[in-house]
Write a protein that holds these residues in place. Structure first.
Motif, mmCIF file in Angstrom:
data_model
loop_
_atom_site.group_PDB
_atom_site.id
_atom_site.type_symbol
_atom_site.label_atom_id
_atom_site.label_comp_id
_atom_site.label_asym_id
_atom_site.label_seq_id
_atom_site.Cartn_x
_atom_site.Cartn_y
_atom_site.Cartn_z
ATOM 1 N N GLY A 347 35.193 14.075 19.831
ATOM 2 C CA GLY A 347 34.303 12.962 19.522
ATOM 3 C C GLY A 347 33.868 13.013 18.062
ATOM 4 O O GLY A 347 34.159 13.978 17.338
ATOM 5 N N VAL A 348 33.135 11.990 17.654
ATOM 6 C CA VAL A 348 32.744 11.874 16.243
ATOM 7 C C VAL A 348 31.805 13.001 15.819
ATOM 8 O O VAL A 348 31.906 13.515 14.697
ATOM 9 N N GLU A 349 30.916 13.426 16.743
ATOM 10 C CA GLU A 349 29.982 14.505 16.388
ATOM 11 C C GLU A 349 30.736 15.792 16.046
ATOM 12 O O GLU A 349 30.454 16.461 15.051
ATOM 13 N N GLU A 350 31.723 16.107 16.880
ATOM 14 C CA GLU A 350 32.528 17.313 16.651
ATOM 15 C C GLU A 350 33.344 17.177 15.351
ATOM 16 O O GLU A 350 33.463 18.121 14.570
ATOM 17 N N TYR A 351 33.888 15.995 15.116
ATOM 18 C CA TYR A 351 34.641 15.732 13.870
ATOM 19 C C TYR A 351 33.741 15.965 12.657
ATOM 20 O O TYR A 351 34.131 16.629 11.685
ATOM 21 N N GLU A 352 32.508 15.464 12.721
ATOM 22 C CA GLU A 352 31.595 15.623 11.579
ATOM 23 C C GLU A 352 31.199 17.085 11.396
ATOM 24 O O GLU A 352 31.051 17.563 10.273
ATOM 25 N N ARG A 353 31.067 17.815 12.518
ATOM 26 C CA ARG A 353 30.754 19.251 12.430
ATOM 27 C C ARG A 353 31.901 19.990 11.731
ATOM 28 O O ARG A 353 31.688 20.809 10.834
ATOM 29 N N ILE A 354 33.134 19.639 12.107
ATOM 30 C CA ILE A 354 34.307 20.303 11.500
ATOM 31 C C ILE A 354 34.418 19.940 10.016
ATOM 32 O O ILE A 354 34.705 20.789 9.170
ATOM 33 N N MET A 355 34.157 18.692 9.680
ATOM 34 C CA MET A 355 34.249 18.253 8.267
ATOM 35 C C MET A 355 33.252 19.010 7.385
ATOM 36 O O MET A 355 33.489 19.211 6.199
ATOM 37 N N ALA A 356 32.123 19.423 7.980
ATOM 38 C CA ALA A 356 31.089 20.112 7.192
ATOM 39 C C ALA A 356 31.391 21.612 7.043
ATOM 40 O O ALA A 356 30.772 22.286 6.220
ATOM 41 N N MET A 357 32.325 22.119 7.814
ATOM 42 C CA MET A 357 32.632 23.561 7.766
ATOM 43 C C MET A 357 33.310 23.922 6.442
ATOM 44 O O MET A 357 34.132 23.164 5.935
ATOM 45 N N THR A 358 32.972 25.094 5.916
ATOM 46 C CA THR A 358 33.629 25.533 4.676
ATOM 47 C C THR A 358 34.446 26.806 4.873
ATOM 48 O O THR A 358 35.193 27.214 3.994
ATOM 49 N N ALA A 359 34.286 27.448 6.044
ATOM 50 C CA ALA A 359 35.056 28.665 6.333
ATOM 51 C C ALA A 359 35.558 28.586 7.772
ATOM 52 O O ALA A 359 34.938 27.918 8.615
ATOM 53 N N PRO A 360 36.661 29.258 8.074
ATOM 54 C CA PRO A 360 37.220 29.161 9.427
ATOM 55 C C PRO A 360 36.365 29.883 10.464
ATOM 56 O O PRO A 360 35.758 30.908 10.157
ATOM 57 N N ALA A 361 36.312 29.326 11.678
ATOM 58 C CA ALA A 361 35.639 30.014 12.783
ATOM 59 C C ALA A 361 36.498 31.211 13.179
ATOM 60 O O ALA A 361 37.719 31.209 12.956
ATOM 61 N N ASP A 362 35.853 32.201 13.750
ATOM 62 C CA ASP A 362 36.559 33.425 14.140
ATOM 63 C C ASP A 362 37.294 33.195 15.465
ATOM 64 O O ASP A 362 36.734 33.399 16.533
#
Ligand code: CAA
Length: 385
Positions: A347-362
């Motif tokens: 969904g859009v919320e998850e997309y926006e969360r990913i767009m704001a990430m600057t480092a990869p999740a573990d």
């Protein structure tokens, strides 16, 4: 006897998540028809930081090598076309070379001119083989990019990400290129660019559309002249255009003087994959080719198709090739339907969360893929699964 050179194998890698474009339209308060009909989009690939240009490139490359059943020792050149590299000095090609354990005796480098970089690599590979310098070896050409304009920008619905890897060889199983028959058009314009240090592209959207149209008319005229001079028929069964968004291919085709019915036959079959992934910058033209061959290779065997590559800034090239008899079987080995089916809608919320990430999740890479895991001592780290 004439040497036949071209694309022997082609494979695709995309992020594991995608956004339905109508969800994005609703979240932005835009009539979904603007995105679906006005731009021709359906879905948009969303890359998380672990799915960077290198990991997508390496994943696609491994698939292309496997699809061709190629022994790595037969490779003598790897070129990555990208405009979203990960280092100012070390090329994406060098990372891929290491991740795939490719031979030491190889030329390894990136090529850059916005979305034209992959075509620059393809032309270099073809001419390297045609010159005899390859000495029987093949080339690996990869187009890999993350297209980002940013949240709530006009370009937002035209984002995407992915990599297309091609083995370029003699006696190609997919597409034999018409060497020397091409039209080029280049001008110094600021239609789209990305200053050093910026994650998102700068774009003068409507001007970029006009620059593309001017370029395609010029390059196509050049290709027709070259074809005529060499007694090659200018009749093209299909035309694959660079696809920043699907409607752009339609604008280009009509601009060349073709009509709507011709668009449906000659161009619409090239847009299936592009509509589901979005812009892949360097890879977009070859995503169109992959989708076309996956859908129609049997019908197109021994028929000539046109290809138009556009890199903002700008440089462009119209070229052509003939679909090989073995194309249907070879493209099936790339399992493109499985690559698309193996994705998760977000969904859009998850997309926006990913767009704001600057480092990869573990998290570990998915089976068959590579993943960027972070930076240690200024060195980018990758895992393969
Ligand atoms: N229903 C149906 N259609 C609608 C609609 C509705 N409710 N509302 C609008 N539309 C149509 C418009 O009529 C228009 O269609 P036409 O172009 O055929 O007239 C289309 O939807 C888009 O509308 P706008 O022009 O108003 O859209 P916009 O100004 O918000 O943004 C854009 C369009 C400029 C292309 C923008 O998406 C953008 O900047 N994209 C990135 C730049 C880009 O892709 N440029 C392409 C050439 S450069 C290149 O190719 C290199 C590269 O990869 C970047």
């Amino acid at each position: 006897m004439k040497t036949r050179i071209g694309i022997d194998s082609l494979a695709v890698a995309v992020p594991r998540r995608y956004l339905d474009i109508t969800d994005l339209a609703r979240a932005r308060g835009v009539d979904p028809a603007k995105y679906t009909q006005g731009l021709g989009a359906r879905e948009m690939a969303v890359a998380d930081p672990g799915e960077d240009t290198v990991s997508l490139a390496a994943t696609a490359a491994r698939r292309a090598i496997d699809a061709a059943g190629l022994d790595k020792s037969e490779l003598g050149l790897i070129v990555v076309g990208t405009e979203t590299g990960v280092d100012h000095s070390k090329p994406v090609a060098s990372f891929v070379h290491g991740l795939l354990d490719l031979p030491r005796a190889m030329r390894v480098y990136d090529t850059q001119h916005a979305c034209y970089g992959g075509t620059a690599g393809l032309m270099t590979a073809v001419e390297w083989i045609a010159s005899g310098a390859a000495d029987g070896r093949s080339a690996l050409v990869i187009c890999s990019d993350i297209a980002r304009y940013g949240i709530d920008t006009a370009g937002e619905p035209t984002q995407g990400a992915g990599a297309i890897a091609m083995i370029v060889a003699q006696n190609p199983a997919l597409l034999e290129l018409d060497i020397g028959i091409s039209g080029t058009s280049s001008t110094h314009v600021h239609d789209f660019w990305r200053p050093l240090g910026h994650r998102e592209a700068q774009v003068d959207g409507h001007y970029s559309v006009q620059c593309y149209l001017d370029a395609v008319a010029d390059a196509y005229a050049g290709w027709k002249t070259a074809a005529t001079e060499r007694d090659v028929s200018a009749a093209l069964a299909r035309i694959c255009y660079h696809v920043p968004f699907c409607k752009m291919a339609k604008k280009a085709h009509l601009h060349l003087g073709f009509d709507e019915a011709s668009f449906e036959t000659q161009v619409a079959p090239t847009l299936g994959l592009c509509a589901r992934i979005g812009n892949v910058y360097t890879g977009s033209l070859y995503l169109g080719l992959a989708g076309l061959l996956d859908a129609q290779a049997t019908d197109l065997a021994r028929r000539r198709i046109g290809l138009f590559s556009y890199g903002s800034g700008c440089t462009s090239e119209f070229f052509s090739g003939t679909v090989a008899n073995a194309a249907a079987e070879r493209i099936a080995a790339a399992r493109i339907a499985d690559v698309l089916a193996d994705r998760e809608r977000i969904g859009v919320e998850e997309y926006e969360r990913i767009m704001a990430m600057t480092a990869p999740a573990d998290e570990p890479p998915q089976p068959g893929r590579f993943r960027f895991t972070g930076v240690e001592a200024h060195r980018r780290q990758y895992l393969r699964a």
